[in-house]
Design a protein around this motif. Structure first.
Motif, PDB file in Angstrom:
ATOM      1  N   PHE A 212       0.940  -1.253  -0.158  1.00  0.00           N
ATOM      2  CA  PHE A 212      -0.054  -0.335  -0.060  1.00  0.00           C
ATOM      3  C   PHE A 212       0.886   1.384   0.022  1.00  0.00           C
ATOM      4  CE2 PHE A 212      -4.069  -2.090   1.997  1.00  0.00           C
ATOM      5  CZ  PHE A 212      -4.258  -2.428   0.921  1.00  0.00           C
ATOM      6  N   SER A 213       2.131   1.028   0.036  1.00  0.00           N
ATOM      7  CA  SER A 213       3.173   2.272   0.059  1.00  0.00           C
ATOM      8  C   SER A 213       2.887   3.225  -0.963  1.00  0.00           C
ATOM      9  CB  SER A 213       4.570   1.794   0.017  1.00  0.00           C
ATOM     10  OG  SER A 213       5.147   2.893   0.044  1.00  0.00           O
ATOM     11  N   GLU A 214       2.928   4.561  -1.030  1.00  0.00           N
ATOM     12  CA  GLU A 214       2.818   5.198  -2.191  1.00  0.00           C
ATOM     13  C   GLU A 214       4.366   5.636  -2.656  1.00  0.00           C
ATOM     14  OE1 GLU A 214       0.524   8.887  -1.413  1.00  0.00           O
ATOM     15  OE2 GLU A 214      -0.473   8.208   0.151  1.00  0.00           O
ATOM     16  N   GLU A 215       5.239   4.974  -2.272  1.00  0.00           N
ATOM     17  CA  GLU A 215       6.497   5.120  -2.833  1.00  0.00           C
ATOM     18  C   GLU A 215       7.115   3.762  -3.205  1.00  0.00           C
ATOM     19  OE1 GLU A 215       5.316   7.844   0.231  1.00  0.00           O
ATOM     20  OE2 GLU A 215       5.977   5.933   0.353  1.00  0.00           O
ATOM     21  N   ILE A 216       7.858   3.713  -4.239  1.00  0.00           N
ATOM     22  CA  ILE A 216       8.501   2.517  -4.748  1.00  0.00           C
ATOM     23  C   ILE A 216       9.542   2.391  -3.701  1.00  0.00           C
ATOM     24  CG2 ILE A 216       7.571   2.830  -7.239  1.00  0.00           C
ATOM     25  CD1 ILE A 216      10.632   3.218  -7.775  1.00  0.00           C
ATOM     26  N   LEU A 217      10.107   0.949  -3.991  1.00  0.00           N
ATOM     27  CA  LEU A 217      11.158   0.502  -3.034  1.00  0.00           C
ATOM     28  C   LEU A 217      11.001   0.722  -1.516  1.00  0.00           C
ATOM     29  CD1 LEU A 217      13.964   2.648  -5.204  1.00  0.00           C
ATOM     30  CD2 LEU A 217      13.412  -0.008  -5.309  1.00  0.00           C
ATOM     31  N   SER A 218       9.771   0.213  -1.204  1.00  0.00           N
ATOM     32  CA  SER A 218       9.222   0.563   0.028  1.00  0.00           C
ATOM     33  C   SER A 218      10.079  -0.429   1.039  1.00  0.00           C
ATOM     34  CB  SER A 218       7.737   0.398   0.345  1.00  0.00           C
ATOM     35  OG  SER A 218       7.302  -0.924  -0.431  1.00  0.00           O
ATOM     36  N   THR A 219      10.624  -1.464   0.454  1.00  0.00           N
ATOM     37  CA  THR A 219      11.047  -2.742   1.201  1.00  0.00           C
ATOM     38  C   THR A 219      12.582  -2.256   1.326  1.00  0.00           C
ATOM     39  OG1 THR A 219      11.630  -3.959  -0.665  1.00  0.00           O
ATOM     40  CG2 THR A 219       9.330  -4.228   0.845  1.00  0.00           C
ATOM     41  N   TRP A 220      13.292  -1.225   0.792  1.00  0.00           N
ATOM     42  CA  TRP A 220      14.417  -1.033   0.946  1.00  0.00           C
ATOM     43  C   TRP A 220      15.137  -0.495   2.121  1.00  0.00           C
ATOM     44  CZ3 TRP A 220      17.370   3.926  -0.624  1.00  0.00           C
ATOM     45  CH2 TRP A 220      18.730   3.632  -0.619  1.00  0.00           C
ATOM     46  N   ASN A 221      16.101  -1.053   2.710  1.00  0.00           N
ATOM     47  CA  ASN A 221      16.563  -0.767   4.117  1.00  0.00           C
ATOM     48  C   ASN A 221      17.066   0.656   3.990  1.00  0.00           C
ATOM     49  OD1 ASN A 221      17.185  -0.914   6.774  1.00  0.00           O
ATOM     50  ND2 ASN A 221      19.064  -1.787   6.510  1.00  0.00           N
TER      51      ASN A 221
END
Length: 306
Positions: A212-221
């Motif tokens: 549901f994140s509005e930004e890509i790469l939401s899982t990037w640490n």
């Protein structure tokens, strides 16, 4: 079924109270209640949930209201043509992720309204709320994005909630930063360039799903991360903290975004931004005009409409 009953139902839902609606309609509460009960009996469905706190439409009631409003709009056109009646209040609602071009198109839409009365709603909100607003018919349109990461999950939700997605345009990811950020010295950015800067993203409520994140790469640490709830705050933090976020690359200088610039991000992903509607809902004239404004604004930024 009578036109008067449809008008009664619309006023009750607008007021959230049979008593308040009766006052405006110059009716007694019992007579208004009887009119709606007769309509429910004729249709064989319950239109309203009644409680000591007021009334709210049932799911059947919300669906019925969609068709009812279309009938009343046609009645309005007949009255304006032949009786010179006062136009009905225009209504429209859109729920969207946080995009400047959505607001810009909404501003242009309001400028086209010629009636003295209208009730228009723009909800910049969490992704899950967009689904809720469309499913309960609170909003007519929803605006959000798809990419390779969230597409499969999102399309599954569209199907479950009977929503139809129409793509508007595709964009490569851009980094939004303030004009004074040291990153502006570079024409393009990499993920490594961003490591020492605060990452700004929109919170997604209790669900807070990566999908549901509005930004890509939401899982990037990331070493530094700040969650916000609105665009004004995210822009202030870009200026005050040299923070950044990742989005489509469209910035509206006409809506006070002149302190923010977009820098291309070297990443292979593509963002597809589009609009949603409930499958059972036909677009109103206001929704059609809004989509025209939206596509025109997007084209003005050099994007091809899909």
């Amino acid at each position: 079924m009578r036109i008067q009953q449809l008008l009664y139902l619309e006023k009750i839902i607008e007021k959230g109270s049979i008593n308040e609606a009766a006052k405006e309609l110059f009716l007694t509460q019992p007579s208004l209640s009887t009119a709606i009960k007769e309509l429910e009996q004729e249709l064989g469905i319950q239109l309203l949930l009644r409680s000591k706190h007021g009334v709210t439409p049932t799911l059947d009631g919300r669906e019925f209201l969609i068709y009812s409003r279309q009938v009343l709009d046609q009645v309005q056109l007949l009255e304006e043509r032949y009786k010179n009646q006062r136009p009905r209040k225009q209504t429209f609602s859109v729920s969207a992720q946080h995009y400047a071009f959505v607001v810009h198109a909404f501003v242009e839409l309001v400028k086209t309204v010629t009636t003295d009365e209208y009730q228009l709603t723009l909800r910049e909100t969490e992704t899950e709320n967009i689904f809720e607003d469309l499913s309960t018919f609170k909003s007519e349109l929803g605006i959000l994005y798809l990419n390779s990461f969230n597409k499969q999950v999102m399309k599954k939700l569209f199907k479950e909630k009977q929503l139809h997605f129409t793509p508007l345009f595709e964009a490569k990811p851009h980094v939004f930063v303030s004009r004074n950020n040291p990153l502006t010295k570079k024409e393009r950015l990499t993920l490594e360039d961003l490591e020492d800067y605060p990452y700004l993203s929109y919170e997604q409520g209790e669900t807070n799903s990566f999908y549901f994140s509005e930004e890509i790469l939401s899982t990037w640490n990331r070493k530094k991360e700040i969650k916000v709830s609105d665009r004004a705050t995210i822009f202030n933090l870009m200026v005050g903290l040299d923070g950044y976020t990742i989005s489509s690359g469209i910035i509206s200088s006409e809506l006070n975004d002149d302190k923010i610039i977009a820098i291309p991000l070297d990443h292979e992903d593509t963002i597809t931004i589009g609009w949603l509607k409930h499958q059972q809902r036909e677009l109103s004239p206001m929704a059609t005009i809004y989509l025209e404004m939206l596509t025109k604004h997007i084209e003005n930024y050099g994007f091809a409409i899909l």
